[in-house]
Design a protein around this motif. Structure first.
Motif, short mmCIF file in Angstrom:
data_model
loop_
_atom_site.label_atom_id
_atom_site.label_comp_id
_atom_site.label_asym_id
_atom_site.label_seq_id
_atom_site.Cartn_x
_atom_site.Cartn_y
_atom_site.Cartn_z
N ALA A 21 2.52 6.79 12.83
CA ALA A 21 1.68 5.59 12.92
C ALA A 21 1.29 5.09 11.54
O ALA A 21 1.17 3.90 11.29
CB ALA A 21 0.44 5.87 13.75
N ARG A 22 1.08 6.01 10.62
CA ARG A 22 0.62 5.65 9.29
C ARG A 22 1.72 5.08 8.41
O ARG A 22 1.49 4.21 7.57
CB ARG A 22 0.01 6.89 8.62
N ASP A 26 1.49 1.93 5.67
CA ASP A 26 1.67 2.09 4.22
C ASP A 26 2.76 1.15 3.71
O ASP A 26 2.63 0.56 2.64
CB ASP A 26 2.03 3.54 3.88
N THR A 27 3.83 1.00 4.47
CA THR A 27 4.93 0.11 4.08
C THR A 27 4.45 -1.34 4.04
O THR A 27 4.73 -2.08 3.09
CB THR A 27 6.11 0.25 5.07
N ALA A 32 2.58 -6.12 1.05
CA ALA A 32 1.54 -7.13 0.81
C ALA A 32 1.10 -7.12 -0.65
O ALA A 32 0.91 -8.18 -1.26
CB ALA A 32 0.35 -6.89 1.72
N ARG A 33 0.96 -5.95 -1.22
CA ARG A 33 0.59 -5.85 -2.65
C ARG A 33 1.67 -6.42 -3.54
O ARG A 33 1.40 -7.10 -4.53
CB ARG A 33 0.30 -4.40 -3.01
N GLN A 34 2.93 -6.15 -3.18
CA GLN A 34 4.04 -6.69 -3.96
C GLN A 34 4.07 -8.21 -3.87
O GLN A 34 4.29 -8.91 -4.87
CB GLN A 34 5.35 -6.08 -3.46
#
Length: 62
Positions: A21-22, A26-27, A32-34
């Motif tokens: 689930a995690r 994380d992906t 989103a940060r990229q």
């Protein structure tokens, strides 16, 4: 957890589900940060973006 009479297999399955689930979270967070960094790197430009969630698409096709 084994003291609470959960089997080792049940504990392993639970941990596996947590990890599974995690991982997509994380992906998505990394993506989103990229994207944020790429947008911030564009100086003096107008940026339009559209975000469509997979969940939304699944519900609209039911």
């Amino acid at each position: 957890m084994t003291r609470d009479r959960f089997s080792v297999d049940a504990i392993n399955a639970f941990i596996t589900r947590l990890v599974n689930a995690r991982t997509p979270i994380d992906t998505d967070t990394a993506g989103a940060r990229q994207l944020k960094a790429a947008i911030q790197a564009i100086k003096d430009k107008t940026v339009n973006s559209t975000v469509t969630s997979k969940r939304h698409l699944e519900h609209t096709h039911v």
